[in-house]
Design an enzyme around this catalytic site. Structure first.
Site, PDB file in Angstrom:
ATOM      1  N   HIS A   1      18.933  32.983 -11.682  1.00  0.00           N
ATOM      2  CA  HIS A   1      19.926  34.205 -12.224  1.00  0.00           C
ATOM      3  C   HIS A   1      21.109  33.459 -12.890  1.00  0.00           C
ATOM      4  O   HIS A   1      21.755  32.594 -11.737  1.00  0.00           O
ATOM      5  CB  HIS A   1      20.380  34.778 -10.868  1.00  0.00           C
ATOM      6  CG  HIS A   1      19.139  36.153 -10.949  1.00  0.00           C
ATOM      7  ND1 HIS A   1      18.670  36.448  -9.686  1.00  0.00           N
ATOM      8  CD2 HIS A   1      17.927  36.442 -11.672  1.00  0.00           C
ATOM      9  CE1 HIS A   1      17.716  37.703  -9.751  1.00  0.00           C
ATOM     10  NE2 HIS A   1      17.343  37.351 -11.177  1.00  0.00           N
TER      11      HIS A   1
ATOM     12  N   GLU B   1      24.772  33.520 -11.204  1.00  0.00           N
ATOM     13  CA  GLU B   1      25.084  32.980  -9.183  1.00  0.00           C
ATOM     14  C   GLU B   1      25.714  31.288  -9.433  1.00  0.00           C
ATOM     15  O   GLU B   1      24.867  30.593  -8.460  1.00  0.00           O
ATOM     16  CB  GLU B   1      24.182  33.458  -8.955  1.00  0.00           C
ATOM     17  CG  GLU B   1      23.564  35.179  -9.176  1.00  0.00           C
ATOM     18  CD  GLU B   1      22.947  35.294  -8.210  1.00  0.00           C
ATOM     19  OE1 GLU B   1      22.146  36.536  -8.637  1.00  0.00           O
ATOM     20  OE2 GLU B   1      22.048  34.610  -7.840  1.00  0.00           O
TER      21      GLU B   1
ATOM     22  N   ARG C   1      22.388  37.510 -16.535  1.00  0.00           N
ATOM     23  CA  ARG C   1      21.253  36.319 -15.656  1.00  0.00           C
ATOM     24  C   ARG C   1      20.769  36.654 -15.485  1.00  0.00           C
ATOM     25  O   ARG C   1      19.538  35.521 -15.485  1.00  0.00           O
ATOM     26  CB  ARG C   1      21.399  38.457 -14.535  1.00  0.00           C
ATOM     27  CG  ARG C   1      20.638  38.518 -13.616  1.00  0.00           C
ATOM     28  CD  ARG C   1      20.632  40.035 -13.569  1.00  0.00           C
ATOM     29  NE  ARG C   1      19.223  40.646 -12.963  1.00  0.00           N
ATOM     30  CZ  ARG C   1      18.590  40.372 -11.426  1.00  0.00           C
ATOM     31  NH1 ARG C   1      20.486  39.783 -10.722  1.00  0.00           N
ATOM     32  NH2 ARG C   1      18.242  40.996 -11.066  1.00  0.00           N
TER      33      ARG C   1
ATOM     34  N   HIS D   1      19.737  32.102  -3.965  1.00  0.00           N
ATOM     35  CA  HIS D   1      20.692  33.404  -5.271  1.00  0.00           C
ATOM     36  C   HIS D   1      21.699  33.667  -4.652  1.00  0.00           C
ATOM     37  O   HIS D   1      22.328  33.022  -3.190  1.00  0.00           O
ATOM     38  CB  HIS D   1      20.022  34.695  -5.215  1.00  0.00           C
ATOM     39  CG  HIS D   1      18.233  34.539  -5.423  1.00  0.00           C
ATOM     40  ND1 HIS D   1      17.649  35.236  -7.111  1.00  0.00           N
ATOM     41  CD2 HIS D   1      16.907  34.160  -5.269  1.00  0.00           C
ATOM     42  CE1 HIS D   1      16.328  34.506  -7.263  1.00  0.00           C
ATOM     43  NE2 HIS D   1      16.114  34.512  -6.439  1.00  0.00           N
TER      44      HIS D   1
ATOM     45  N   GLU E   1      20.878  34.772  -0.059  1.00  0.00           N
ATOM     46  CA  GLU E   1      21.601  35.286  -0.952  1.00  0.00           C
ATOM     47  C   GLU E   1      22.664  34.682  -0.154  1.00  0.00           C
ATOM     48  O   GLU E   1      23.207  35.149   0.921  1.00  0.00           O
ATOM     49  CB  GLU E   1      21.479  36.698  -1.022  1.00  0.00           C
ATOM     50  CG  GLU E   1      20.634  37.722  -1.812  1.00  0.00           C
ATOM     51  CD  GLU E   1      20.882  37.367  -3.071  1.00  0.00           C
ATOM     52  OE1 GLU E   1      19.493  37.558  -4.057  1.00  0.00           O
ATOM     53  OE2 GLU E   1      22.193  37.346  -3.349  1.00  0.00           O
TER      54      GLU E   1
END
Lengths: 93, 310
Positions: B70, B73, B128, B197, B271
């Site tokens: 993405h 990020e 994204r 991510h 994440e």
């Protein structure tokens, strides 16, 4: 470059599944307007959404009318973007 | 452009050109342990590059790490760059890493979505998806973490091309996903896959597309728990962990579900930071602390994989 002046990121704390579902409805009410950074998942996880300046009034009214507690995580996205660009330029120099 | 990896600033964000130039410098400076592989081209025909860390041998078991699928990020690319430098710097010093590299290869794809990443620098910082477009479809881009075959098109993905979670016309339709699928399938001996991510401090494992627990649920839960504890001890950042569908939400067509269904037992998704103030716009001052804590977690998972061959 797209400009995000005045856009805000609101952090919403949904208390229950009903409020999570309300946030999902809101996404449907505002197609392509709201940008969920952290999507509606479960009550104990915050929901972050970028709201364009032009939609702020409506969205905040929706949240308040449904008793959805929210805070302003980022007050103006463009300010952070400008800082990020300045930091990159400084590092490059 | 920087002419060596030591003058490169690991505590700032970089453009695609700077990162690709850094990759070439890394391969030149540490040619005994790292090489560069091009595994394909993006939709807009950019090179898709993978670093291969290897001390030789053939058909060795392997570890796959990707970041940046993405594009907005940015902390994930920056963490990938720092991690790659850490690996070449620590080989020969860190006993555990040295043991791993003496028997295992490590593949790292730092910019898994080069078109989207270039677009975040040129036009839209908050982009994204990738940049694919199809005749008759008004909106651009597919969510590269909804385009994988496992659970494709299910809950938590969207068939509307204008959605941020648009899954694309069919599984692996996107060149950026197909390149990884082809590479890992052809290799055939990847034992651990990690997809990085941001943000929200979570360490998760399959499934995303279903609430059904995987057969190795207990083991992966325990590995995640150890990794998160090790990460916390570095800078005190708290993570939550568990399967994607029970920790976060249903999300279908995602990398780690495909990996697990392809026989890669150890499949994890990170994440990374933010802790609730900056979201995707994490200040560059947090790059190195984020990378440091993430490395300790990745190292914990790699060590478990090394000690539990299958």
């Amino acid at each position: 470059q797209m400009n995000f002046t005045g856009d805000q990121v609101l952090r919403v704390l949904a208390k229950n599944e009903k409020q999570i579902s309300l946030l999902r409805d809101l996404e449907g009410l505002k197609p392509q307007k709201l940008d969920f950074w952290r999507g509606p998942a479960r009550p104990n996880l915050p929901v972050d959404m970028r709201v364009p300046f032009s939609e702020l009034k409506d969205v905040k009214a929706f949240l308040e009318s449904h008793g959805l507690a929210y805070s302003i995580m980022i007050k103006d996205i463009q300010v952070l973007l400008d800082e990020e660009r300045a930091a990159m330029a400084k590092s490059r120099r | 452009l920087e002419r060596s990896t030591s003058s490169f600033s690991y505590s700032s964000y970089h453009t695609l050109e700077e990162i690709y130039s850094w990759i070439d410098n890394l391969v030149t400076e540490y040619s005994d342990i790292v090489s560069k592989i091009q595994i394909g081209h993006s939709f807009e025909n950019r090179s898709i590059l993978v670093l291969k860390f290897s001390t030789g041998g053939s058909q060795r078991p392997a570890i796959w790490i990707d970041s940046g699928i993405h594009s907005r990020e940015w902390i994930t690319h920056a963490t990938g760059i720092w991690t790659a430098k850490k690996i070449v710097s620590e080989y020969g010093k860190d006993r555990m890493l040295t043991n791993i590299l003496n028997t295992t290869d490590i593949f790292m794809e730092i910019v898994s979505n080069p078109d989207g990443f270039a677009f975040t620098h040129s036009m839209n910082r908050l982009w994204r998806k990738n940049k694919s477009n199809r005749p008759g479809v008004f909106c651009l881009g597919v969510d590269l973490n909804r385009n994988w075959r496992s659970g494709f098109g299910g809950n938590g993905s969207n068939d509307n091309p204008c959605s941020e979670t648009y899954h694309g016309p069919y599984p692996h339709s996107e060149p950026e996903v197909a390149a990884i699928v082809d590479f890992i399938t052809a290799h055939g001996n990847v034992k651990l896959l990690i997809s990085i991510h941001s943000y929200s401090q979570m360490l998760m494992y399959p499934y995303g597309h279903s609430l059904e627990p995987i057969s190795n649920q207990e083991e992966l839960y325990s590995v995640a728990k150890d990794a998160v504890q090790a990460l916390y001890e570095v800078h005190g950042i708290k993570y939550i962990y568990g399967s994607i569908s029970t920790t976060l939400y249903l999300a279908s067509g995602i990398t780690v579900d495909w990996a697990y269904d392809s026989g890669i037992k150890y499949a994890f998704s990170f994440e990374l930071r933010d802790t609730g103030r900056y979201g995707f716009l994490l200040p560059a001052t947090q790059i190195i602390p984020t990378a440091q804590e993430t490395w300790v977690a990745i190292r914990t998972i790699m060590e478990h994989t090394q000690n539990h061959p299958y």
